[in-house]
Write a protein that holds these residues in place. Structure first.
Motif, PDB file in Angstrom:
ATOM      1  N   GLU A 172      56.114  65.709  15.579  1.00  0.00           N
ATOM      2  CA  GLU A 172      56.063  65.366  14.586  1.00  0.00           C
ATOM      3  C   GLU A 172      55.929  65.999  13.217  1.00  0.00           C
ATOM      4  N   THR A 173      56.476  67.553  13.413  1.00  0.00           N
ATOM      5  CA  THR A 173      56.669  68.052  12.292  1.00  0.00           C
ATOM      6  C   THR A 173      57.770  68.531  12.622  1.00  0.00           C
ATOM      7  N   ASN A 174      58.437  68.867  13.420  1.00  0.00           N
ATOM      8  CA  ASN A 174      60.009  69.912  13.835  1.00  0.00           C
ATOM      9  C   ASN A 174      60.740  68.990  14.769  1.00  0.00           C
ATOM     10  N   PRO A 175      61.005  68.143  14.895  1.00  0.00           N
ATOM     11  CA  PRO A 175      61.592  66.961  16.095  1.00  0.00           C
ATOM     12  C   PRO A 175      62.408  67.943  16.376  1.00  0.00           C
ATOM     13  N   HIS A 176      63.528  68.547  15.533  1.00  0.00           N
ATOM     14  CA  HIS A 176      64.739  68.898  15.456  1.00  0.00           C
ATOM     15  C   HIS A 176      65.116  69.816  16.807  1.00  0.00           C
ATOM     16  N   ASN A 177      63.508  71.248  16.657  1.00  0.00           N
ATOM     17  CA  ASN A 177      62.993  71.931  17.894  1.00  0.00           C
ATOM     18  C   ASN A 177      63.323  71.058  19.165  1.00  0.00           C
ATOM     19  N   VAL A 178      62.805  70.591  19.864  1.00  0.00           N
ATOM     20  CA  VAL A 178      62.659  69.726  20.557  1.00  0.00           C
ATOM     21  C   VAL A 178      63.532  69.626  21.179  1.00  0.00           C
ATOM     22  N   PHE A 179      65.242  68.713  20.316  1.00  0.00           N
ATOM     23  CA  PHE A 179      66.427  68.964  20.623  1.00  0.00           C
ATOM     24  C   PHE A 179      67.393  70.226  21.034  1.00  0.00           C
ATOM     25  N   ALA A 180      66.645  71.162  20.001  1.00  0.00           N
ATOM     26  CA  ALA A 180      67.524  72.830  20.112  1.00  0.00           C
ATOM     27  C   ALA A 180      66.696  72.925  21.471  1.00  0.00           C
ATOM     28  N   ALA A 181      65.957  72.749  21.938  1.00  0.00           N
ATOM     29  CA  ALA A 181      64.942  73.290  23.619  1.00  0.00           C
ATOM     30  C   ALA A 181      66.500  72.724  24.673  1.00  0.00           C
ATOM     31  N   HIS A 182      66.336  71.541  24.104  1.00  0.00           N
ATOM     32  CA  HIS A 182      67.571  70.893  24.603  1.00  0.00           C
ATOM     33  C   HIS A 182      68.863  71.805  25.330  1.00  0.00           C
ATOM     34  N   GLU A 183      69.179  71.990  24.146  1.00  0.00           N
ATOM     35  CA  GLU A 183      70.603  72.438  23.878  1.00  0.00           C
ATOM     36  C   GLU A 183      70.269  73.861  24.505  1.00  0.00           C
TER      37      GLU A 183
ATOM     38  N   PHE B 178      62.186  69.883  31.980  1.00  0.00           N
ATOM     39  CA  PHE B 178      61.590  69.850  30.536  1.00  0.00           C
ATOM     40  C   PHE B 178      61.547  68.949  30.084  1.00  0.00           C
ATOM     41  N   THR B 179      62.313  67.886  29.819  1.00  0.00           N
ATOM     42  CA  THR B 179      62.607  66.603  29.516  1.00  0.00           C
ATOM     43  C   THR B 179      61.591  65.205  30.052  1.00  0.00           C
ATOM     44  N   VAL B 180      61.548  65.856  30.733  1.00  0.00           N
ATOM     45  CA  VAL B 180      60.023  65.269  31.948  1.00  0.00           C
ATOM     46  C   VAL B 180      59.011  65.093  31.038  1.00  0.00           C
ATOM     47  N   GLN B 181      58.878  66.285  31.017  1.00  0.00           N
ATOM     48  CA  GLN B 181      57.433  67.172  30.754  1.00  0.00           C
ATOM     49  C   GLN B 181      57.479  67.034  29.186  1.00  0.00           C
ATOM     50  N   PHE B 182      58.149  67.421  28.303  1.00  0.00           N
ATOM     51  CA  PHE B 182      57.797  67.178  26.768  1.00  0.00           C
ATOM     52  C   PHE B 182      58.499  65.836  26.229  1.00  0.00           C
ATOM     53  N   ASN B 183      60.105  65.420  26.728  1.00  0.00           N
ATOM     54  CA  ASN B 183      60.150  64.143  26.408  1.00  0.00           C
ATOM     55  C   ASN B 183      59.155  62.879  27.015  1.00  0.00           C
TER      56      ASN B 183
ATOM     57  N   LEU C 124      68.302  75.472  26.575  1.00  0.00           N
ATOM     58  CA  LEU C 124      67.987  75.028  27.854  1.00  0.00           C
ATOM     59  C   LEU C 124      68.946  75.397  29.630  1.00  0.00           C
ATOM     60  N   ALA C 125      69.570  74.540  28.245  1.00  0.00           N
ATOM     61  CA  ALA C 125      70.557  73.404  29.460  1.00  0.00           C
ATOM     62  C   ALA C 125      71.871  74.504  29.525  1.00  0.00           C
ATOM     63  N   MET C 126      72.227  75.695  28.857  1.00  0.00           N
ATOM     64  CA  MET C 126      73.038  77.115  28.580  1.00  0.00           C
ATOM     65  C   MET C 126      72.620  77.616  29.661  1.00  0.00           C
ATOM     66  N   ALA C 127      71.976  77.374  30.072  1.00  0.00           N
ATOM     67  CA  ALA C 127      70.765  78.382  31.675  1.00  0.00           C
ATOM     68  C   ALA C 127      70.755  77.673  32.901  1.00  0.00           C
ATOM     69  N   ASP C 128      69.980  76.085  32.341  1.00  0.00           N
ATOM     70  CA  ASP C 128      69.931  75.563  34.230  1.00  0.00           C
ATOM     71  C   ASP C 128      69.764  74.165  33.846  1.00  0.00           C
ATOM     72  N   CYS C 129      71.042  73.072  34.036  1.00  0.00           N
ATOM     73  CA  CYS C 129      70.338  71.276  33.691  1.00  0.00           C
ATOM     74  C   CYS C 129      69.013  71.171  34.817  1.00  0.00           C
ATOM     75  N   SER C 130      69.114  71.957  36.205  1.00  0.00           N
ATOM     76  CA  SER C 130      67.830  71.217  36.859  1.00  0.00           C
ATOM     77  C   SER C 130      66.500  70.833  35.929  1.00  0.00           C
ATOM     78  N   LEU C 131      66.544  72.966  34.649  1.00  0.00           N
ATOM     79  CA  LEU C 131      64.985  72.719  33.721  1.00  0.00           C
ATOM     80  C   LEU C 131      65.448  71.772  33.166  1.00  0.00           C
ATOM     81  N   VAL C 132      66.442  71.301  32.739  1.00  0.00           N
ATOM     82  CA  VAL C 132      66.263  70.733  31.853  1.00  0.00           C
ATOM     83  C   VAL C 132      65.929  69.658  31.707  1.00  0.00           C
ATOM     84  N   ILE C 133      65.980  68.966  33.693  1.00  0.00           N
ATOM     85  CA  ILE C 133      65.775  67.487  33.790  1.00  0.00           C
ATOM     86  C   ILE C 133      64.050  67.223  33.630  1.00  0.00           C
TER      87      ILE C 133
END
Length: 213
Positions: free
Chosen positions: A65-76, A89-94, A78-87
């Protein structure tokens, strides 16, 4: 254009938030690990990384609601560290958290902080073995019991089993279940139901819930 200017243009983040992400990823837990000894460790390592993300409070489902760009930035980042983590993360937060945020009423708001800190860890039960993402054909039902004033969720066949559910087997204690909604014998279409699947203290499955590996 210097590197700082280029980074700002690509990441579209202010310097403070960018540095917070880089500081987070400097934690030793994000060091890549290969050749896990077993499935337990394979599942556990990305979860430990997700815990570090939630402990940092760098992102929240309220950001939708307040800063959707931050959610997408988090994906970007975290993907640099571990794609399993991104999965995870996106299940929990998206999928789980974002859907609850979007569909919530005032009585669900107490869940937001718990989703952010993982005390409510979720899985997203949309897809079924026989129907994939073809949601309108799903067989799982949520039938309203007028006497009990509650919905009974039921998957009546092998094909109606909820499949491909990240977080479900090991980490989740709640699920967002999509089901054909039956009220007074009438199908009111597919709706989402928040269903506890494990005790939040003991982490044991709730009676009547079957969780397969």
């Amino acid at each position: 254009m210097d590197t700082k200017e280029l980074g700002a243009a690509l990441l579209q983040l202010d310097d403070k938030k960018r540095d917070e992400y880089f500081k987070l990823l400097a934690d030793p837990v994000f060091v890549p690990k290969y050749n896990y000894k077993d499935w337990e460790e394979t599942r556990d390592h990305p979860y430990q990384k997700l815990k570090k993300v939630t402990e940092s409070k760098i992102v929240s489902i309220r950001d939708f609601e307040t800063n959707p760009h931050n959610v997408f930035a988090a994906h970007e980042f975290l993907a640099m560290a571990d794609c399993s983590l991104v999965i995870k993360f996106t299940v929990q937060f998206n999928l789980f958290g974002g859907s609850i945020f979007a569909l919530s009423t005032d009585r669900h708001k107490h869940l937001f902080d718990k989703i952010d800190d993982l005390s409510v860890c979720g899985c997203f039960c949309l897809t079924e073995l026989g129907y994939g993402n073809n949601a309108v054909k799903m067989e799982t039902t949520a039938t309203f019991d007028e006497a009990k004033q509650e919905f009974e969720v039921h998957s009546p066949s092998v094909l109606s089993q909820k499949y491909w559910i990240s977080n479900g087997y090991k980490n989740a204690n709640h699920s967002l279940v999509f089901a054909q909604t039956i009220v007074k014998g009438k199908n009111e279409g597919v709706n989402a139901f928040l269903v506890p699947i494990r005790d939040t203290k003991t982490h044991q499955p709730i009676a009547g819930v079957t969780i397969n590996d």
